[in-house]
Scaffold this motif. Structure first.
Motif, short mmCIF file in Angstrom:
data_model
loop_
_atom_site.label_atom_id
_atom_site.label_comp_id
_atom_site.label_asym_id
_atom_site.label_seq_id
_atom_site.Cartn_x
_atom_site.Cartn_y
_atom_site.Cartn_z
N ILE A 1 -24.32 -31.59 -59.11
CA ILE A 1 -25.05 -30.44 -59.67
C ILE A 1 -26.24 -30.91 -60.50
CG2 ILE A 1 -24.87 -28.48 -61.27
CD1 ILE A 1 -21.93 -28.24 -60.39
N SER A 2 -26.07 -32.00 -61.25
CA SER A 2 -27.16 -32.53 -62.06
C SER A 2 -28.31 -33.01 -61.20
CB SER A 2 -26.65 -33.68 -62.94
OG SER A 2 -25.72 -33.22 -63.88
N VAL A 3 -27.98 -33.64 -60.06
CA VAL A 3 -29.02 -34.10 -59.15
C VAL A 3 -29.82 -32.92 -58.60
CG1 VAL A 3 -29.45 -35.21 -56.93
CG2 VAL A 3 -27.82 -36.22 -58.52
N ILE A 4 -29.13 -31.88 -58.17
CA ILE A 4 -29.81 -30.70 -57.62
C ILE A 4 -30.62 -30.00 -58.71
CG2 ILE A 4 -29.43 -28.42 -56.60
CD1 ILE A 4 -29.11 -30.76 -54.69
N ARG A 5 -30.09 -29.97 -59.93
CA ARG A 5 -30.84 -29.36 -61.03
C ARG A 5 -32.18 -30.06 -61.22
NH1 ARG A 5 -32.12 -30.54 -66.11
NH2 ARG A 5 -30.99 -32.51 -66.00
N GLY A 6 -32.14 -31.43 -61.15
CA GLY A 6 -33.37 -32.18 -61.32
C GLY A 6 -34.38 -31.89 -60.23
N ILE A 7 -33.90 -31.60 -59.03
CA ILE A 7 -34.80 -31.28 -57.92
C ILE A 7 -35.37 -29.87 -58.07
CG2 ILE A 7 -34.87 -30.89 -55.42
CD1 ILE A 7 -32.70 -33.08 -55.20
N LEU A 8 -34.52 -28.92 -58.45
CA LEU A 8 -34.94 -27.52 -58.54
C LEU A 8 -35.93 -27.27 -59.68
CD1 LEU A 8 -31.57 -25.67 -57.85
CD2 LEU A 8 -33.51 -25.95 -56.29
N ARG A 9 -35.86 -28.06 -60.73
CA ARG A 9 -36.74 -27.81 -61.88
C ARG A 9 -38.21 -28.03 -61.51
NH1 ARG A 9 -38.04 -32.51 -64.95
NH2 ARG A 9 -38.14 -31.26 -66.84
N LYS A 10 -38.45 -28.72 -60.39
CA LYS A 10 -39.83 -28.95 -59.93
C LYS A 10 -40.24 -27.95 -58.86
CE LYS A 10 -39.36 -33.91 -60.81
NZ LYS A 10 -39.39 -35.28 -60.21
N LYS A 11 -39.33 -27.05 -58.48
CA LYS A 11 -39.61 -26.03 -57.45
C LYS A 11 -39.91 -24.70 -58.13
CE LYS A 11 -38.40 -29.23 -54.49
NZ LYS A 11 -39.41 -29.98 -53.70
N ALA A 12 -41.13 -24.18 -57.90
CA ALA A 12 -41.58 -23.00 -58.65
C ALA A 12 -41.34 -21.68 -57.93
CB ALA A 12 -43.06 -23.14 -58.98
N SER A 13 -41.02 -21.72 -56.62
CA SER A 13 -40.91 -20.48 -55.87
C SER A 13 -39.54 -20.35 -55.22
CB SER A 13 -41.99 -20.41 -54.78
OG SER A 13 -41.75 -21.40 -53.79
N LEU A 14 -39.21 -19.10 -54.84
CA LEU A 14 -37.94 -18.84 -54.16
C LEU A 14 -37.90 -19.53 -52.80
CD1 LEU A 14 -35.23 -17.37 -54.04
CD2 LEU A 14 -36.43 -15.37 -53.12
#
Length: 510
Positions: free
Chosen positions: A12-25
């Motif tokens: 979950i932490s790995v995915i969180r780090g990836i998603l924080r750089k994704k700005a759109s749905l």
């Protein structure tokens, strides 16, 4: 996505780090669709080896660990580092490879492997905290000294703890020295790496709390390195030294008083023009590897009292006697000793009687590996309970022993690797008795020109895995006792009679 992560915090932490750089749905949808690739399930970096000792040095140099008191006495930072790794292993956060040659109580892990998810988490945290910065000066880019000040002065972009400098390998010591003078006080470590060796070229690193050499070609050791006051580990093992190599003058006093680990290049680089390398004032040293008595001042070892690990190439009786005395008297915490000995006289008279010196060598405490080139007399020292009790590897060359050495060596409880090389045994017959060599896994017999018969009793060498026989041309009869050894996985022969090779291969097949 949390469900696809199996509700595992690390994933979950790995995915969180990836998603924080994704700005759109839409970007989140792409991650959700290809989540397996982001979690590394389709590819892994687990094969990337991390040397356990190098990792200890990194932790120590960067101040991650400090000595602590246990049961009223202070444990060294090295011991604490090993405890940290044991904790990571027990929590299944790293995968480890055991070192089969280690002694009890010493480092038992040779390499570590990061799980792919753990690696992604580490990289994510490094990026978030600006922990590592890589500067590339290879392939015709600007000269290092021209653009380095710009990087160092740019406080808005340069605020890292670790700096990696990639070069094409042709890097002179004076350039490194000038760079060290301009380093930011916030920097904890810097790596100079020769990228021309290829991505997967494995080299050791030298930690300074601020300085590292990684297979860089240098014609001299920069004086500035010796003046780093917080230098804790200096590893020159991976350095490609150009001969001759200039060293600091004899009257130079090290300012790196905190230095604990000093690893010299193992290729015995020539240090000329200015005398022998000195260790004056380095009283906190705990580890010295590849010490060479031809190029380094042996007397300086008498000032050291905290040595825990020591390896050396030794020339001459005087140097050998002094180092053996240091091990027995001056270094109460010594736990790991490796010696390669040349040009020593181990016989008292023409009759070939052993001198006290050879007995002292074999009785040296915590002696893990030993290589001796030279005449040892007619026979090995008489076996005693403590004789070479810690010895893991032994190589003899030119020993000219007449009496069968196996009756002594087979009693060494921890001997794993034995090499009897050119003219180390001058007799005609060797016998390996029942229950002899209980721990031996590797055996090499090379250049034993007088050997005619080798007898192996049932129960001898029960753990032998690798056998090598070369240039023992009078050994015509295959030792029948080899058929009792079922553990051999690798057999190598060369310069032996054809009949011997054929008979040996048939015997091992059976």
């Amino acid at each position: 996505m949390v469900q696809k992560c199996g509700y595992l915090p690390l994933a979950i932490s790995v995915i969180r780090g990836i998603l924080r750089k994704k700005a759109s749905l839409d970007e989140w949808t792409v991650v959700n669709k290809d989540i397996d690739s982001y979690l590394g399930k389709e590819g892994s970096d687990e094969d990337l080896k991390i040397d356990a000792v190098d990792m200890y040095f990194t932790w120590l140099a960067e101040g991650i660990i400090l000595p602590k008191k246990q049961s009223g006495r202070e444990e060294t930072a090295g011991v604490v580092a090993k405890q940290y790794l044991l904790e990571l292993v027990s929590r299944s956060m790293v995968i480890v490879e055991l070192d089969e040659f280690t002694a009890p109580g010493l480092l038992k892990y040779k390499h570590c492997y990061l799980h792919d998810l753990m690696r992604e988490l580490c990289l994510m945290k490094c990026s978030e905290e600006d922990y590592v910065k890589v500067v590339d000066f290879q392939g015709g880019r600007q000269p290092v000294l021209e653009c380095f000040p710009v990087i160092m002065d740019d406080t808005t972009t340069f605020n890292t703890y670790r700096l990696a400098i990639h070069t094409d390998g042709n890097f002179k010591g004076d350039a490194i020295g000038k760079i060290i003078e301009r380093l930011s006080p916030r920097l904890r470590s810097i790596t100079f790496t020769d990228m021309s060796q290829g991505e997967n070229f494995s080299v050791d690193m030298a930690w300074t709390s601020s300085e590292i050499f990684n297979s860089c070609k240098m014609d001299e050791l920069p004086l500035q390195v010796l003046n780093l006051p917080f230098l804790q580990s200096l590893n020159l093992e991976g350095s490609v030294w150009m001969n001759p190599t200039k060293i600091p003058k004899l009257d130079v006093v090290w300012k790196a008083k905190r230095l604990r680990h000093l690893l010299f290049p193992g290729n015995s680089a020539k240090m000329v023009d200015q005398g022998k390398f000195r260790l004056c004032g380095l009283v906190q040293l705990e580890v010295i590897t590849d010490f060479d008595t031809n190029t380094m001042e042996v007397a300086d070892l008498l000032e050291l009292s905290n040595i825990q690990q020591f390896s050396a190439t030794i020339y001459g009786n005087e140097s050998l006697s002094l180092i053996l005395n240091c091990i027995e008297v001056n270094w109460p915490n010594i736990g790991h000793v490796l010696l390669a000995i040349y040009n020593c006289n181990f016989t008292e008279n023409e009759s070939g009687t052993n001198s006290n010196l050879v007995r002292k060598v074999f009785n040296c405490r915590h002696l893990m590996e030993l290589m001796i080139e030279g005449n040892l007399g007619n026979k090995l020292p008489r076996y005693e309970t403590n004789l070479a009790s810690s010895l893991r590897r032994l190589a003899l060359f030119g020993s000219e022993i007449v009496e069968d050495p196996m009756k002594i060596l087979e009693k060494l409880p921890n001997l794993r690797e034995l090499q009897l090389l050119m003219n180390s045994f001058m007799g005609k017959e060797m016998v390996c008795h029942n229950m002899g060599f209980p721990s031996l896994t590797n055996l090499s017999l090379k250049g034993l020109h007088n050997l005619e018969k080798w007898r192996i009793d049932e129960g001898a060498m029960c753990n032998l895995m690798k056998l090598e026989i070369r240039n023992c041309k009078k050994l015509n009869m295959t030792p029948i006792g080899l058929r009792f050894i079922s553990t051999v996985k690798e057999l190598s022969t060369a310069d032996m009679p054809a009949e011997f090779i054929e008979e040996l291969q048939q015997l091992m097949v059976k």
